[in-house]
Design a protein around this motif. Structure first.
Motif, PDB file in Angstrom:
ATOM      1  N   PHE A   1     -10.699  37.534 -25.513  1.00 19.12           N
ATOM      2  CA  PHE A   1     -10.240  36.632 -25.677  1.00 19.12           C
ATOM      3  C   PHE A   1      -9.003  36.759 -25.446  1.00 19.12           C
ATOM      4  CE2 PHE A   1     -14.765  34.855 -23.676  1.00 19.12           C
ATOM      5  CZ  PHE A   1     -14.815  35.644 -22.714  1.00 19.12           C
ATOM      6  N   GLY A   2      -8.200  36.299 -24.416  1.00 25.13           N
ATOM      7  CA  GLY A   2      -6.992  35.843 -25.156  1.00 25.13           C
ATOM      8  C   GLY A   2      -5.637  35.284 -24.493  1.00 25.13           C
ATOM      9  N   SER A   3      -4.622  35.113 -24.394  1.00 20.67           N
ATOM     10  CA  SER A   3      -3.658  34.018 -23.869  1.00 20.67           C
ATOM     11  C   SER A   3      -3.976  34.821 -22.512  1.00 20.67           C
ATOM     12  CB  SER A   3      -2.368  33.575 -23.657  1.00 20.67           C
ATOM     13  OG  SER A   3      -1.658  35.141 -23.550  1.00 20.67           O
ATOM     14  N   VAL A   4      -4.052  32.871 -20.927  1.00 21.45           N
ATOM     15  CA  VAL A   4      -3.859  33.355 -19.502  1.00 21.45           C
ATOM     16  C   VAL A   4      -2.637  34.121 -18.997  1.00 21.45           C
ATOM     17  CG1 VAL A   4      -4.437  32.904 -17.207  1.00 21.45           C
ATOM     18  CG2 VAL A   4      -5.887  32.106 -19.331  1.00 21.45           C
ATOM     19  N   TRP A   5      -1.720  33.616 -19.738  1.00 22.53           N
ATOM     20  CA  TRP A   5      -0.378  34.656 -19.734  1.00 22.53           C
ATOM     21  C   TRP A   5       0.679  33.935 -20.910  1.00 22.53           C
ATOM     22  CZ3 TRP A   5      -1.207  29.468 -17.230  1.00 22.53           C
ATOM     23  CH2 TRP A   5      -1.296  28.687 -17.609  1.00 22.53           C
ATOM     24  N   PRO A   6       1.649  34.892 -20.756  1.00 26.36           N
ATOM     25  CA  PRO A   6       2.619  34.546 -22.448  1.00 26.36           C
ATOM     26  C   PRO A   6       2.492  33.235 -22.631  1.00 26.36           C
ATOM     27  CG  PRO A   6       3.141  37.112 -21.378  1.00 26.36           C
ATOM     28  CD  PRO A   6       1.942  35.852 -20.060  1.00 26.36           C
ATOM     29  N   GLY A   7       2.125  32.847 -23.393  1.00 28.52           N
ATOM     30  CA  GLY A   7       2.857  31.135 -24.199  1.00 28.52           C
ATOM     31  C   GLY A   7       1.852  30.297 -23.908  1.00 28.52           C
ATOM     32  N   GLY A   8       1.079  31.167 -22.285  1.00 34.93           N
ATOM     33  CA  GLY A   8       0.140  29.835 -21.949  1.00 34.93           C
ATOM     34  C   GLY A   8      -1.348  30.334 -22.617  1.00 34.93           C
ATOM     35  N   PRO A   9      -2.140  29.024 -21.884  1.00 34.92           N
ATOM     36  CA  PRO A   9      -3.451  28.507 -22.070  1.00 34.92           C
ATOM     37  C   PRO A   9      -4.103  30.231 -23.085  1.00 34.92           C
ATOM     38  CG  PRO A   9      -3.165  27.664 -20.604  1.00 34.92           C
ATOM     39  CD  PRO A   9      -2.343  28.320 -20.391  1.00 34.92           C
ATOM     40  N   ASP A  10      -4.592  29.423 -24.853  1.00 32.45           N
ATOM     41  CA  ASP A  10      -5.531  31.227 -25.258  1.00 32.45           C
ATOM     42  C   ASP A  10      -6.931  30.759 -24.793  1.00 32.45           C
ATOM     43  OD1 ASP A  10      -6.146  32.915 -26.483  1.00 32.45           O
ATOM     44  OD2 ASP A  10      -5.102  32.457 -28.378  1.00 32.45           O
ATOM     45  N   LEU A  11      -7.276  31.712 -24.044  1.00 26.91           N
ATOM     46  CA  LEU A  11      -8.902  31.199 -23.492  1.00 26.91           C
ATOM     47  C   LEU A  11      -9.634  31.244 -24.748  1.00 26.91           C
ATOM     48  CD1 LEU A  11      -9.145  33.295 -20.458  1.00 26.91           C
ATOM     49  CD2 LEU A  11      -9.250  30.681 -20.430  1.00 26.91           C
ATOM     50  N   ALA A  12      -9.397  32.103 -25.925  1.00 33.02           N
ATOM     51  CA  ALA A  12      -9.936  32.076 -27.342  1.00 33.02           C
ATOM     52  C   ALA A  12     -10.602  31.141 -28.407  1.00 33.02           C
ATOM     53  CB  ALA A  12      -9.258  33.550 -28.098  1.00 33.02           C
ATOM     54  N   GLY A  13      -9.215  30.284 -27.625  1.00 33.23           N
ATOM     55  CA  GLY A  13      -9.737  29.212 -27.949  1.00 33.23           C
ATOM     56  C   GLY A  13     -10.517  27.854 -27.964  1.00 33.23           C
ATOM     57  N   ARG A  14     -11.237  28.004 -26.268  1.00 30.09           N
ATOM     58  CA  ARG A  14     -12.199  27.511 -25.528  1.00 30.09           C
ATOM     59  C   ARG A  14     -13.490  27.098 -26.432  1.00 30.09           C
ATOM     60  NH1 ARG A  14     -11.534  28.229 -20.036  1.00 30.09           N
ATOM     61  NH2 ARG A  14     -14.047  27.657 -19.722  1.00 30.09           N
ATOM     62  N   ALA A  15     -14.178  25.943 -26.434  1.00 27.60           N
ATOM     63  CA  ALA A  15     -15.391  25.636 -27.206  1.00 27.60           C
ATOM     64  C   ALA A  15     -16.323  26.587 -26.520  1.00 27.60           C
ATOM     65  CB  ALA A  15     -15.886  24.121 -27.549  1.00 27.60           C
ATOM     66  N   ASP A  16     -16.662  27.309 -24.736  1.00 23.00           N
ATOM     67  CA  ASP A  16     -17.643  26.916 -24.092  1.00 23.00           C
ATOM     68  C   ASP A  16     -17.233  28.753 -23.753  1.00 23.00           C
ATOM     69  OD1 ASP A  16     -14.716  26.637 -22.783  1.00 23.00           O
ATOM     70  OD2 ASP A  16     -15.654  27.451 -21.005  1.00 23.00           O
ATOM     71  N   LEU A  17     -16.622  29.214 -24.001  1.00 22.42           N
ATOM     72  CA  LEU A  17     -16.678  30.081 -24.395  1.00 22.42           C
ATOM     73  C   LEU A  17     -16.909  31.049 -26.519  1.00 22.42           C
ATOM     74  CD1 LEU A  17     -12.954  30.968 -22.393  1.00 22.42           C
ATOM     75  CD2 LEU A  17     -15.999  31.575 -21.703  1.00 22.42           C
ATOM     76  N   ALA A  18     -16.197  30.130 -27.225  1.00 22.98           N
ATOM     77  CA  ALA A  18     -16.623  30.670 -28.053  1.00 22.98           C
ATOM     78  C   ALA A  18     -17.176  31.849 -28.606  1.00 22.98           C
ATOM     79  CB  ALA A  18     -16.931  30.169 -29.455  1.00 22.98           C
ATOM     80  N   GLN A  19     -19.464  31.755 -28.101  1.00 27.19           N
ATOM     81  CA  GLN A  19     -19.893  32.016 -28.027  1.00 27.19           C
ATOM     82  C   GLN A  19     -20.021  33.297 -27.567  1.00 27.19           C
ATOM     83  OE1 GLN A  19     -22.748  31.826 -30.611  1.00 27.19           O
ATOM     84  NE2 GLN A  19     -23.149  33.924 -30.627  1.00 27.19           N
ATOM     85  N   ALA A  20     -19.337  33.321 -26.510  1.00 21.49           N
ATOM     86  CA  ALA A  20     -18.830  35.065 -25.663  1.00 21.49           C
ATOM     87  C   ALA A  20     -17.870  35.576 -25.970  1.00 21.49           C
ATOM     88  CB  ALA A  20     -18.818  34.536 -24.412  1.00 21.49           C
ATOM     89  N   ASP A  21     -17.080  35.213 -26.893  1.00 18.16           N
ATOM     90  CA  ASP A  21     -16.064  35.737 -27.498  1.00 18.16           C
ATOM     91  C   ASP A  21     -16.900  36.833 -28.625  1.00 18.16           C
ATOM     92  OD1 ASP A  21     -13.333  36.562 -28.259  1.00 18.16           O
ATOM     93  OD2 ASP A  21     -13.982  35.784 -30.192  1.00 18.16           O
ATOM     94  N   ALA A  22     -18.049  35.899 -29.927  1.00 13.12           N
ATOM     95  CA  ALA A  22     -18.250  37.054 -30.625  1.00 13.12           C
ATOM     96  C   ALA A  22     -19.174  37.172 -30.375  1.00 13.12           C
ATOM     97  CB  ALA A  22     -18.870  35.543 -31.440  1.00 13.12           C
ATOM     98  N   ASP A  23     -20.188  37.563 -29.377  1.00 15.71           N
ATOM     99  CA  ASP A  23     -21.201  38.066 -29.079  1.00 15.71           C
ATOM    100  C   ASP A  23     -20.563  39.423 -28.584  1.00 15.71           C
ATOM    101  OD1 ASP A  23     -23.190  36.475 -28.846  1.00 15.71           O
ATOM    102  OD2 ASP A  23     -23.823  36.442 -27.207  1.00 15.71           O
TER     103      ASP A  23
END
Length: 290
Positions: A33-55
């Motif tokens: 994951f990464g930011s949704v747009w330049p300078g926007g929210p970073d999906l990589a920092g969302r707690a609910d996506l942390a496991q998916a990102d690690a997997d």
């Protein structure tokens, strides 16, 4: 090919990107994951996506060469996670052509102007699945816009086996075709011409032209125009043409994609054991203004 080798050039000025036997010139990367747009929210920092990102990092997509073609597929022991095969080189203005043969369903694509170590870039969709588009566009981390001319489904034979593409019935869609999606295109091809040209279960040719600092990208499948987008004039929520151009730069990597299976689609996005195959990848670099 070895770095010191000078690649062969065709009479039309195209240079091969794949030597037919190795993945030289390419490297694998997980679909993270990464930011949704330049300078926007970073999906990589969302707690609910942390496991998916690690997997995704632990079980990235796999890439191999089989019978002269690149094959991309999910890890067979830990399916459901995606990845990219990224060109080592970057490209600015160019025409790209290749042949592709995705299984059904297989949600894949070709990224243009991609940043090397993030998910950001303009994606040419090869969403060979229900509610998918082939030759439309998605702005990965560029505001995550869809710009597609039509959406597809599969027809089946008497035994239920998929045997061709059809336009999707809106009543059965998994992902609605809203009016804004085709409106983001500056040119749209005829869906019936596309369906007549598409060879289900066989090789199909994709051609992409990408030019400009805020690129205009055009796609053809089997020499049939599919779509054209202009990132200089595009209007979409949270999309800023100047910010995107500055963020991506004047050139970027190419990448092939294997999508992950999110909760919304599951294996309707990428079937267990499915593969997408790519061959005859070649590029002609263009001078600005060509």
């Amino acid at each position: 090919m070895a770095p010191q080798d000078e690649p062969a050039t065709t009479d039309e000025g195209f240079v091969p990107l794949f030597d037919g036997s190795t993945l030289a010139g390419w490297h694998a990367a997980p679909r993270t994951f990464g930011s949704v747009w330049p300078g926007g929210p970073d999906l990589a920092g969302r707690a609910d996506l942390a496991q998916a990102d690690a997997d995704a990092r632990a079980y990235p997509a796999r890439w191999e060469v089989v019978d002269g073609a690149i094959e991309g597929f999910q890890d067979p022991d830990h399916p459901g996670f995606g990845g990219y095969l990224v060109s080592d080189r970057t490209f600015g203005d160019f025409e790209l052509r290749l042949e592709m043969r995705p299984d059904w369903p297989a949600d894949t694509g070709v990224m243009l102007r991609r940043r090397r170590d993030t998910w950001h870039g303009l994606q040419v969709l090869v969403d060979h699945r229900k509610s998918g588009s082939i030759g439309g566009f998605f702005g990965n981390g560029l505001a995550n816009f869809h710009a597609v001319p039509y959406v597809l489904d599969v027809s089946t034979g008497a035994d239920g086996t998929p045997d061709g593409l059809v336009l999707e019935d809106p009543a059965t869609t998994l992902e609605p075709m809203t009016p804004d999606k085709p409106a983001r295109l500056v040119r749209r091809g005829d869906p019936e011409a596309f369906l007549a040209a598409w060879r289900f279960g066989d090789w199909n040719r994709l051609r992409v032209r990408c030019v400009g600092a805020k690129p205009r990208a055009t796609t053809w499948v089997n020499d049939v125009l599919v779509a054209e987008i202009d990132l200089a004039t595009l209007e979409a929520p949270n999309y800023d043409a100047d910010a995107v151009a500055a963020f991506l730069g004047r050139s970027g990597h190419l990448a092939l994609e294997v999508h992950d299976n999110d909760p919304r689609f599951g294996e309707a996005r990428w079937a267990r054991g499915a593969r997408c195959r790519w061959r005859a990848l070649e590029i002609k670099e263009l001078s600005p203004g060509d």
